[in-house]
Scaffold this active site. Structure first.
Site, mmCIF file in Angstrom:
data_model
loop_
_atom_site.group_PDB
_atom_site.id
_atom_site.type_symbol
_atom_site.label_atom_id
_atom_site.label_comp_id
_atom_site.label_asym_id
_atom_site.label_seq_id
_atom_site.Cartn_x
_atom_site.Cartn_y
_atom_site.Cartn_z
ATOM 1 N N LYS A 68 2.487 -12.074 -2.507
ATOM 2 C CA LYS A 68 2.066 -10.791 -1.974
ATOM 3 C C LYS A 68 0.989 -10.592 -1.296
ATOM 4 C CE LYS A 68 2.769 -6.470 -1.871
ATOM 5 N NZ LYS A 68 2.478 -6.263 -0.610
ATOM 6 N N LYS A 92 -6.317 -12.902 -6.729
ATOM 7 C CA LYS A 92 -6.391 -11.413 -6.754
ATOM 8 C C LYS A 92 -5.354 -10.777 -7.713
ATOM 9 C CE LYS A 92 -8.089 -9.453 -2.821
ATOM 10 N NZ LYS A 92 -8.050 -8.512 -1.610
ATOM 11 N N LYS A 104 0.167 -14.723 2.341
ATOM 12 C CA LYS A 104 -0.682 -13.955 3.643
ATOM 13 C C LYS A 104 0.069 -14.420 4.788
ATOM 14 C CE LYS A 104 -4.727 -11.725 3.994
ATOM 15 N NZ LYS A 104 -5.277 -10.835 2.813
ATOM 16 N N THR A 188 -7.816 0.994 -1.297
ATOM 17 C CA THR A 188 -8.915 0.074 -1.534
ATOM 18 C C THR A 188 -9.847 0.751 -1.956
ATOM 19 O OG1 THR A 188 -7.803 -1.186 0.448
ATOM 20 C CG2 THR A 188 -10.002 -1.812 -0.031
ATOM 21 N N ASN A 218 -11.214 1.848 7.346
ATOM 22 C CA ASN A 218 -10.421 2.379 6.495
ATOM 23 C C ASN A 218 -11.050 2.296 4.905
ATOM 24 O OD1 ASN A 218 -8.182 3.550 5.139
ATOM 25 N ND2 ASN A 218 -7.857 1.499 4.271
ATOM 26 N N SER A 345 -0.082 -1.330 -3.582
ATOM 27 C CA SER A 345 1.246 -2.192 -3.023
ATOM 28 C C SER A 345 2.117 -2.416 -4.317
ATOM 29 C CB SER A 345 0.903 -3.395 -2.583
ATOM 30 O OG SER A 345 0.130 -3.217 -0.910
#
Ligand code: GLU
Length: 419
Positions: A68, A92, A104, A188, A218, A345
């Protein structure tokens, strides 16, 4: 980018491997990605010409679940950088205790030079090039630097055309209409807010703490709004064009309105600051929410905040970390503080797999409690081992990945014996 994220991720894995006294084979396994794809991405320019740029999709670990992680479009993207970022994503998701691994992707291109049509052609071509390596049970991309929900919608659509079935769970960070989750766009910031509030309590800092936020994109802009609503004083914010300051607390909504109107927070009617002055301000909480490598050793030496919370990926250089370790500054590392995005997510992916749509308050509550739990888990490891929160998060993440690898090995052995 100023930081070598690949080197940085290897050093982080090594430090955690030393602390855990890992077998050499496990260290080897964590040093390199499980699966690595380099592709050519042809796309059609507005002048009718076909251009080709390099792209990547790298799954670092699937030990805990499907890989992910985000997809960045940036001229500096390299395979090594993507591999480093994929490694940090594995850590993470493990720190957050999500049923996911780490990956990624990226394309080496400057999206700011492209028209909307060119971007769509590029993104769809990239989706076709990586289609065999992604999937709801395999590797699930998401937005990252310079990508957003429209890119994810294009990838989901293209993947659906190739497989002949609609599989929204193949990417997250989609628009609500295409199967996205409530709260993903502000995740986030919301995750970072939860970490800040829990840290203030732990450190005995005041509930109306003074906050400085570097970066008003953001993460930074939503965070400023949320913290101001919580009663914290956002005393300074910045973007790439400048910084503004009000010791009594900025009117965050007015700053956001200025940015929307002129393109920069620096045009807001308040004292202006250089970026160096911003980092050196007298405040309680400093949040670097822009690009990696923003704080070097020199800037770190000038910091007066008591708490630093990394909303961006890799904003502190190792030299900055070393300077801050000698002082009583608590640093909540990126693998924890910026994990709100990947956490929501995960919720989006779970909703897609189950055909559900969770109401916004449910997503917000789940996110807040998971962020607080991850912070407390990390704090406990830090206290037990007498290390900082960054080292603790790395140990916690690597330990959880290794447990999953060992479980997988044990299962394979049992299968061998049974067959
Ligand atoms: N790009 C974000 C990150 O670095 C989100 C990844 C995701 O949602 O999978 O954590």
């Amino acid at each position: 980018m100023t930081l070598d994220l690949h080197e940085l991720s290897l050093a982080a894995v090594d430090d955690a491997a030393d602390a855990l006294d890992l077998d050499p084979w496990l260290r080897e396994l964590l040093h390199r990605p499980e699966r690595s794809l380099a592709v050519q991405v042809p796309y059609v320019g507005d002048d009718g010409s076909i251009r080709v740029v390099p792209g990547y999709r790298i799954a670092h670990s699937t030990a805990r679940g499907p890989a992910k992680g985000g997809t960045r479009f940036h001229p500096d993207v390299t395979g090594e950088e993507v591999a480093g970022l994929a490694t940090l994503m594995s850590i993470k998701t493990a720190v957050m205790n999500l049923p996911l691994g780490g990956g990624k992707g990226g394309v080496s291109v400057d999206p700011k030079q492209l028209s909307e049509q060119e971007l769509e052609s590029l993104t769809r071509s990239y989706a076709r090039a990586i289609a065999a390596n992604i999937g709801p049970d395999l590797d699930v991309p998401a937005p990252d630097v310079n990508t957003s929900e429209r890119h994810m919608d294009w990838i989901a659509d293209e993947y659906g055309r190739i497989t002949g079935a609609s599989s929204p769970a193949v990417v997250t960070g989609k628009s609500l209409a295409a199967g996205g989750s409530h709260g993903r766009d502000t995740a986030t910031a919301a995750g970072c807010r939860a970490v800040i509030l829990a840290s203030l309590e732990r450190l005995g800092l005041p509930a109306d703490a003074r906050v400085v936020i570097q970066g008003f994109g953001n993460a930074g802009s939503h965070l400023a709004r949320l913290l101001a609503a919580d009663g914290l004083r956002v005393v300074a914010v910045s973007d790439s064009r400048g910084a503004v300051h009000d010791p009594a607390g900025l009117d965050v909504a007015a700053v956001a309105a200025t940015k929307a109107a002129t393109g920069s927070v620096a045009d807001h009617d308040a004292d202006t600051l250089t970026e160096d002055e911003l980092f050196a301000l007298d405040c309680d909480v400093l949040v670097p929410a822009a690009l990696e490598g923003a704080v070097d050793g020199e800037r770190a030496a000038s910091i007066r905040a008591r708490l630093i919370v990394e909303a961006a990926n890799g904003p502190l250089t190792p030299a900055a970390d070393a300077v801050l370790a000698d002082r009583t500054v608590t640093v909540v590392p990126d693998v924890l503080a910026s994990a709100g995005g990947v956490t929501v997510s995960c919720y989006e992916w779970q909703q897609n797999l189950r055909g559900e749509r969770w109401p916004a308050p449910k997503v917000a509550e789940k996110l807040e409690s998971r962020m607080a739990a991850a912070l407390h888990d990390t704090w406990r490891v830090a206290e037990d081992r007498g290390v900082g929160l960054r080292a603790a998060a790395m140990v916690l993440g690597v330990e959880r990945i290794v447990e999953a690898i060992e479980r997988r090995e044990a299962r394979d052995e049992a299968d061998d014996i049974a067959s």
